[in-house]
Design an enzyme around this catalytic site. Structure first.
Site, short mmCIF file in Angstrom:
data_model
loop_
_atom_site.label_atom_id
_atom_site.label_comp_id
_atom_site.label_asym_id
_atom_site.label_seq_id
_atom_site.Cartn_x
_atom_site.Cartn_y
_atom_site.Cartn_z
N LYS A 168 0.88 -1.16 0.00
CA LYS A 168 0.00 0.00 0.00
C LYS A 168 0.92 1.21 0.00
CE LYS A 168 -1.33 2.70 2.90
NZ LYS A 168 -1.03 3.81 1.98
N GLU A 181 10.18 0.95 10.39
CA GLU A 181 11.20 1.99 10.13
C GLU A 181 10.49 3.31 10.36
OE1 GLU A 181 14.35 1.69 9.38
OE2 GLU A 181 14.50 -0.43 8.89
N CYS A 233 13.78 10.97 6.94
CA CYS A 233 13.85 10.55 8.34
C CYS A 233 15.26 10.69 8.89
CB CYS A 233 13.40 9.10 8.44
SG CYS A 233 14.31 8.05 7.30
N GLU A 283 9.88 16.10 14.43
CA GLU A 283 10.50 16.17 13.10
C GLU A 283 9.93 17.39 12.37
OE1 GLU A 283 9.19 12.13 11.71
OE2 GLU A 283 11.23 12.05 10.93
P1 NAD Z 1 2.87 8.52 7.73
O1 NAD Z 1 3.15 7.71 8.94
O2 NAD Z 1 1.86 9.58 7.81
O3 NAD Z 1 2.42 7.58 6.52
C1 NAD Z 1 3.19 6.46 6.15
C2 NAD Z 1 2.28 5.45 5.51
O4 NAD Z 1 1.32 5.02 6.45
C3 NAD Z 1 1.50 5.97 4.30
O5 NAD Z 1 1.45 4.97 3.33
C4 NAD Z 1 0.12 6.24 4.88
O6 NAD Z 1 -0.90 6.11 3.91
C5 NAD Z 1 0.02 5.13 5.90
N1 NAD Z 1 -0.91 5.40 6.99
C6 NAD Z 1 -1.14 6.58 7.63
N2 NAD Z 1 -2.07 6.42 8.59
C7 NAD Z 1 -2.43 5.10 8.57
C8 NAD Z 1 -3.34 4.32 9.33
N3 NAD Z 1 -4.07 4.84 10.32
N4 NAD Z 1 -3.46 3.01 9.03
C9 NAD Z 1 -2.71 2.46 8.04
N5 NAD Z 1 -1.84 3.15 7.30
C10 NAD Z 1 -1.69 4.46 7.56
O7 NAD Z 1 4.28 9.07 7.24
P2 NAD Z 1 4.62 9.94 5.95
O8 NAD Z 1 4.20 11.33 6.20
O9 NAD Z 1 4.16 9.27 4.71
O10 NAD Z 1 6.22 9.83 5.93
C11 NAD Z 1 7.02 10.57 6.76
C12 NAD Z 1 7.42 9.79 8.00
O11 NAD Z 1 8.09 8.60 7.60
C13 NAD Z 1 8.40 10.53 8.85
O12 NAD Z 1 8.08 10.35 10.20
C14 NAD Z 1 9.74 9.88 8.51
O13 NAD Z 1 10.71 10.02 9.50
C15 NAD Z 1 9.32 8.48 8.32
N6 NAD Z 1 10.29 7.73 7.50
C16 NAD Z 1 11.07 6.80 8.11
C17 NAD Z 1 12.03 6.12 7.36
C18 NAD Z 1 12.91 5.09 8.01
O14 NAD Z 1 13.57 4.36 7.26
N7 NAD Z 1 12.98 4.99 9.32
C19 NAD Z 1 12.16 6.37 5.99
C20 NAD Z 1 11.34 7.33 5.40
C21 NAD Z 1 10.39 7.99 6.17
#
Ligand code: NAD
Length: 479
Positions: free
Chosen positions: A176, A252, A286, A381
């Site tokens: 997804k 992650e 991140c 962040e």
């Molecule tokens: P997010 O957590 O808002 O969304 C990530 C994913 O989760 C998306 O696909 C979103 O559709 C899904 N999602 C959101 N709410 C959900 C729910 N209630 N149920 C199921 N799925 C849900 O994060 P974002 O804004 O897309 O990305 C940024 C974040 O990702 C930052 O916190 C960043 O640090 C982190 N990140 C971490 C890494 C790592 O390797 N540790 C890498 C890239 C990004």
């Protein structure tokens, strides 16, 4: 426009290309225009996907590692042959400067190549037996169908960092993608199909609302593994949901990376590293540093040189080759950056350069000082092009400040003192430490966080272990 035919026709990818009952619009963060309408999957598509993943797993796991490896290797070749189109797709859907998008495609393809090779090295073990008639083995087998959820900030690399080891191990894989960035994922699926990937082994379910799809797939006991990259907040929700079926899980999550500049650092070498670490993807990674600690004795010269370098960054159309900083991904991300700056200024911070919104979703690269711990940008962040500079006196103080966070993904330091490099990197409570290196990520190393930054590691030989179970076999011979 560099968009796949299948995405343009609002297909999603399951056992072949399918139509969803609904669509939703994908907007360009650079111009605000609607790029196209994509498939909007929901509960029905998720239910179907789980059954397909289970069926395709039965035959995919029976293929030899060499057969799976060959398909992955063709996938790698196709990604590199389509590097420019994949890069343009990514830039269009989420605004990453094109030169960085090209780099991300190569990085994403690098995972595919690495795991094409690694598929052939999933070795078992034999153990000496405690009884003469027994023979004891441990073999490794694929965990089963995998459900993956990825963020928008690395639309290709976060997909292949999960899909490549899972598929190499013999798992089927449902993705997804983030709601902003389904186009890169659908493009990767077209290339998987062209590489000879069997139907149903890789499925891509774009959706505007992630909740129904996720709830169904996480509740399904046939899905044996959840792998998530995204915020700590959402990771926590999915972790709890996964407890019901005791899924194997990798998370992650978010970070809040400190960068420590010691007094012995060569500033001409350090500053380009810090700039690259801070401003790539407009600060939306991140592992971008969120706090820069500078030794008091060099604070003035660092601030001056760093600010000069920041002023030289080119903000503009992400499709231009010379753009360093593109737009932020959406209004919500943009408002968070504004809010962090407003909050810091209200608590006494001082802007050295930048600090203002430009037109659309563009934000000036910013340097800010007079920082205190109660400011939001010191604990959350920022995910934007904002660099807070904070001074410190002693190594112990720098380590204490760097570790003063619930996150533990990446940390950085700059020094020419070898013993300091060892001592500080060992004392930092982080999964990744860059010593004189602002960009440590590469496909064959262990990437992941400690504390509330996550569970498990992606990349290298560690990455494939996340998709394998160990089976112990005890064989009794006739006595
Ligand atoms: P997010 O957590 O808002 O969304 C990530 C994913 O989760 C998306 O696909 C979103 O559709 C899904 N999602 C959101 N709410 C959900 C729910 N209630 N149920 C199921 N799925 C849900 O994060 P974002 O804004 O897309 O990305 C940024 C974040 O990702 C930052 O916190 C960043 O640090 C982190 N990140 C971490 C890494 C790592 O390797 N540790 C890498 C890239 C990004």
């Amino acid at each position: 426009m560099a968009l796949t035919t299948k995405a343009k026709e609002a297909f999603y990818y399951s056992d072949g290309w399918q139509k969803a009952s609904k669509t939703y619009p994908i907007h360009s963060p650079a111009t605000g225009e609607t790029l196209l309408e994509v498939a909007n999957c929901g509960a029905d598509e998720a239910t179907r996907a789980a059954a397909i993943a289970w069926d395709s797993f039965q035959s995919w796991k029976q293929k030899t590692a060499f057969e799976r490896s060959d398909i992955l290797m063709r996938w790698f070749d196709l990604m590199m042959a389509n590097q420019e189109e994949l890069a343009r797709t990514m830039t269009l859907e989420m605004g990453k400067p094109i030169k960085e998008s090209r780099g991300e495609v190569a990085y994403a393809a690098g995972f595919v190549k690495w795991y094409a090779e690694e598929a052939k090295r999933v070795y078992g073990e034999t153990m000496p037996a405690h009884l003469a008639h027994k023979r004891l083995f441990a073999i490794k087998q694929p965990v089963g169908p995998v459900y993956a959820v990825t963020p928008w900030n690395f639309p290709s690399a976060m997909v292949t960092r999960k899909a490549a080891p899972a598929l190499a191990a013999g798992c089927s894989f449902i993705l997804k993608p983030a709601e902003h960035t389904p186009l890169s994922a659908l493009y990767l699926a077209e290339l998987w199909e062209a590489a000879g990937g069997p139907p149903g082994t890789l499925q891509i379910l774009p959706c505007e609302n992630p909740v129904p799809v996720s709830e169904i797939l996480i509740a399904d006991p046939r899905i044996r593994k959840l792998t998530f990259t995204g915020s700590t907040e959402v990771g926590r929700i999915l972790y709890k949901q996964s407890a019901e079926t005791i899924k194997k899980i990798s998370l992650e999550l978010g970070g809040h990376a400190p960068y420590i500049i010691f007094e012995d650092a060569d500033l001409d070498e350090a500053i380009p590293e810090v700039i690259a670490c801070k401003y790539r993807n407009a600060g939306q990674t991140c592992v971008c540093t969120n706090r820069i600690y500078v030794h008091t004795s060099i604070m003035e010269s660092f601030t001056q040189k760093y600010t000069e370098a920041v002023k030289a960054l080119k903000v503009g159309d992400p499709l231009n080759d010379d753009t360093d900083i593109g737009p932020l991904v959406d209004q919500q991300g943009f408002e968070k950056v504004e809010e962090h700056i407003k909050d810091a200024l209200a608590k006494g911070a001082k802007i050295i350069t930048g600090g203002k919104a430009l037109s659309g979703l563009y934000f000036e690269p910013t340097v800010i000082t007079n920082i205190s711990d109660d400011m939001k940008l010191m604990s959350e962040e920022t995910f934007g092009p904002v660099a807070p500079l904070i001074s410190f006196e002693t190594d112990a103080e720098a380590i204490q400040m760097a570790n003063n966070t619930p996150f533990g993904l990446a940390a950085y330091l700059y020094t020419n003192d070898l013993s300091r490099a060892f001592k500080v990197s060992e004392a930092l409570e982080y999964g990744i430490v860059g010593v004189n290196d602002g960009l440590p990520s590469t496909p064959f190393v262990p990437f992941g966080g400690v504390k509330q930054s996550g569970l498990g590691r992606e990349g290298g030989h560690w990455g494939i272990e996340e998709y394998l179970e160990v089976k112990y076999i005890s064989m009794g011979l006739p006595k």
